[in-house]
Design a protein around this motif. Sequence first.
Motif, PDB file in Angstrom:
ATOM      1  N   GLY A  85       0.807  -1.216   0.000  1.00  0.00           N
ATOM      2  CA  GLY A  85       0.000   0.000   0.000  1.00  0.00           C
ATOM      3  C   GLY A  85       0.835   1.259   0.000  1.00  0.00           C
ATOM      4  N   LEU A  86       1.940   1.234   0.745  1.00  0.00           N
ATOM      5  CA  LEU A  86       2.834   2.398   0.781  1.00  0.00           C
ATOM      6  C   LEU A  86       3.499   2.615  -0.571  1.00  0.00           C
ATOM      7  N   ARG A  87       3.979   1.541  -1.171  1.00  0.00           N
ATOM      8  CA  ARG A  87       4.654   1.673  -2.472  1.00  0.00           C
ATOM      9  C   ARG A  87       3.689   2.053  -3.588  1.00  0.00           C
ATOM     10  N   ALA A  88       2.394   1.739  -3.420  1.00  0.00           N
ATOM     11  CA  ALA A  88       1.399   2.065  -4.441  1.00  0.00           C
ATOM     12  C   ALA A  88       1.085   3.561  -4.487  1.00  0.00           C
ATOM     13  N   LEU A  89       1.312   4.267  -3.387  1.00  0.00           N
ATOM     14  CA  LEU A  89       1.074   5.710  -3.414  1.00  0.00           C
ATOM     15  C   LEU A  89       2.125   6.362  -4.314  1.00  0.00           C
ATOM     16  N   PRO A  90       1.717   7.243  -5.237  1.00  0.00           N
ATOM     17  CA  PRO A  90       2.646   7.753  -6.250  1.00  0.00           C
ATOM     18  C   PRO A  90       3.495   8.938  -5.819  1.00  0.00           C
ATOM     19  N   PHE A  91       3.332   9.441  -4.633  1.00  0.00           N
ATOM     20  CA  PHE A  91       3.994  10.673  -4.230  1.00  0.00           C
ATOM     21  C   PHE A  91       5.459  10.419  -3.869  1.00  0.00           C
ATOM     22  N   ARG A  92       6.344  11.189  -4.480  1.00  0.00           N
ATOM     23  CA  ARG A  92       7.770  11.058  -4.219  1.00  0.00           C
ATOM     24  C   ARG A  92       8.389  12.437  -4.141  1.00  0.00           C
ATOM     25  N   PRO A  93       9.458  12.615  -3.399  1.00  0.00           N
ATOM     26  CA  PRO A  93      10.170  11.593  -2.647  1.00  0.00           C
ATOM     27  C   PRO A  93       9.341  11.089  -1.464  1.00  0.00           C
ATOM     28  N   ALA A  94       9.692   9.890  -1.024  1.00  0.00           N
ATOM     29  CA  ALA A  94       8.985   9.264   0.089  1.00  0.00           C
ATOM     30  C   ALA A  94       9.931   8.320   0.819  1.00  0.00           C
ATOM     31  N   HIS A  95       9.708   8.177   2.103  1.00  0.00           N
ATOM     32  CA  HIS A  95      10.482   7.207   2.886  1.00  0.00           C
ATOM     33  C   HIS A  95       9.658   6.751   4.087  1.00  0.00           C
ATOM     34  N   VAL A  96      10.099   5.651   4.675  1.00  0.00           N
ATOM     35  CA  VAL A  96       9.472   5.075   5.858  1.00  0.00           C
ATOM     36  C   VAL A  96      10.536   4.948   6.928  1.00  0.00           C
ATOM     37  N   VAL A  97      10.159   5.258   8.156  1.00  0.00           N
ATOM     38  CA  VAL A  97      11.036   5.017   9.302  1.00  0.00           C
ATOM     39  C   VAL A  97      10.379   3.939  10.156  1.00  0.00           C
ATOM     40  N   LEU A  98      11.136   2.881  10.413  1.00  0.00           N
ATOM     41  CA  LEU A  98      10.698   1.843  11.353  1.00  0.00           C
ATOM     42  C   LEU A  98      11.338   2.181  12.688  1.00  0.00           C
ATOM     43  N   ARG A  99      10.524   2.335  13.709  1.00  0.00           N
ATOM     44  CA  ARG A  99      11.028   2.657  15.046  1.00  0.00           C
ATOM     45  C   ARG A  99      10.807   1.444  15.928  1.00  0.00           C
ATOM     46  N   TYR A 100      11.880   0.963  16.530  1.00  0.00           N
ATOM     47  CA  TYR A 100      11.851  -0.265  17.321  1.00  0.00           C
ATOM     48  C   TYR A 100      11.778   0.041  18.814  1.00  0.00           C
ATOM     49  N   GLY A 101      10.650   0.554  19.251  1.00  0.00           N
ATOM     50  CA  GLY A 101      10.456   0.872  20.661  1.00  0.00           C
ATOM     51  C   GLY A 101       9.750   2.198  20.817  1.00  0.00           C
ATOM     52  N   GLU A 102       9.628   2.609  22.058  1.00  0.00           N
ATOM     53  CA  GLU A 102       8.959   3.868  22.372  1.00  0.00           C
ATOM     54  C   GLU A 102       9.790   5.047  21.862  1.00  0.00           C
ATOM     55  N   PRO A 103       9.146   6.186  21.609  1.00  0.00           N
ATOM     56  CA  PRO A 103       9.897   7.348  21.118  1.00  0.00           C
ATOM     57  C   PRO A 103      10.964   7.778  22.126  1.00  0.00           C
ATOM     58  N   ALA A 104      12.181   7.819  21.696  1.00  0.00           N
ATOM     59  CA  ALA A 104      13.311   8.278  22.501  1.00  0.00           C
ATOM     60  C   ALA A 104      14.483   8.489  21.557  1.00  0.00           C
ATOM     61  N   ASP A 105      15.413   9.296  21.972  1.00  0.00           N
ATOM     62  CA  ASP A 105      16.563   9.580  21.117  1.00  0.00           C
ATOM     63  C   ASP A 105      17.412   8.354  20.841  1.00  0.00           C
ATOM     64  N   ASP A 106      17.454   7.419  21.787  1.00  0.00           N
ATOM     65  CA  ASP A 106      18.363   6.287  21.649  1.00  0.00           C
ATOM     66  C   ASP A 106      17.702   5.004  21.127  1.00  0.00           C
ATOM     67  N   VAL A 107      16.417   5.071  20.745  1.00  0.00           N
ATOM     68  CA  VAL A 107      15.744   3.876  20.255  1.00  0.00           C
ATOM     69  C   VAL A 107      16.206   3.598  18.810  1.00  0.00           C
ATOM     70  N   ALA A 108      16.332   2.328  18.490  1.00  0.00           N
ATOM     71  CA  ALA A 108      16.785   1.934  17.148  1.00  0.00           C
ATOM     72  C   ALA A 108      15.754   2.313  16.109  1.00  0.00           C
ATOM     73  N   ARG A 109      16.252   2.754  14.957  1.00  0.00           N
ATOM     74  CA  ARG A 109      15.405   3.131  13.824  1.00  0.00           C
ATOM     75  C   ARG A 109      16.047   2.640  12.542  1.00  0.00           C
ATOM     76  N   LYS A 110      15.196   2.411  11.548  1.00  0.00           N
ATOM     77  CA  LYS A 110      15.686   2.057  10.211  1.00  0.00           C
ATOM     78  C   LYS A 110      14.892   2.865   9.201  1.00  0.00           C
ATOM     79  N   ARG A 111      15.586   3.474   8.243  1.00  0.00           N
ATOM     80  CA  ARG A 111      14.938   4.279   7.193  1.00  0.00           C
ATOM     81  C   ARG A 111      14.943   3.489   5.899  1.00  0.00           C
ATOM     82  N   ILE A 112      13.792   3.476   5.218  1.00  0.00           N
ATOM     83  CA  ILE A 112      13.638   2.776   3.946  1.00  0.00           C
ATOM     84  C   ILE A 112      13.122   3.785   2.922  1.00  0.00           C
ATOM     85  N   GLU A 113      13.862   3.957   1.837  1.00  0.00           N
ATOM     86  CA  GLU A 113      13.413   4.844   0.762  1.00  0.00           C
ATOM     87  C   GLU A 113      12.378   4.110  -0.088  1.00  0.00           C
ATOM     88  N   LEU A 114      11.333   4.817  -0.466  1.00  0.00           N
ATOM     89  CA  LEU A 114      10.301   4.216  -1.323  1.00  0.00           C
ATOM     90  C   LEU A 114      10.496   4.684  -2.755  1.00  0.00           C
TER      91      LEU A 114
END
Length: 114
Positions: A85-114
């Motif tokens: 569903g995310l990739r089907a949206l045509p708007f660019r530039p676009a990216h997704v951030v996966l956050r692995y835990g509660e919001p905090a400066d030190d929580v692990a994150r991964k960025r994925i470009e669409l």
Amino acid sequence: MQDALFDLPDLPPEHAVIARFQLGGDDLGEPDQWSMVFEAERSMGAAVKAAGLGEVDGNEFGGGEVVIFAYGPDADALYRVMEPGLRALPFRPAHVVLRYGEPADDVARKRIEL
């Protein structure tokens, strides 16, 4: 009678999928863009709910972009269900951030470009 304290199990930390899409038009985008976002959000929300992975929690329009938020106990699994569903949206530039835990400066994150 005394009050009893119960040991409740710790809940797993809440992960997040946060998707950002650049829109055309003014600060809030165009009505046809809103319709596409709302439809994608409904579809992804149904898929996430059916998979029992959490919830698609809404969106935020402004600053020439839209952000879609989803939460659950496993960001990777949540993203796998939402990715088509995310990739089907045509708007660019676009990216997704996966956050692995509660919001905090030190929580692990991964960025994925669409």
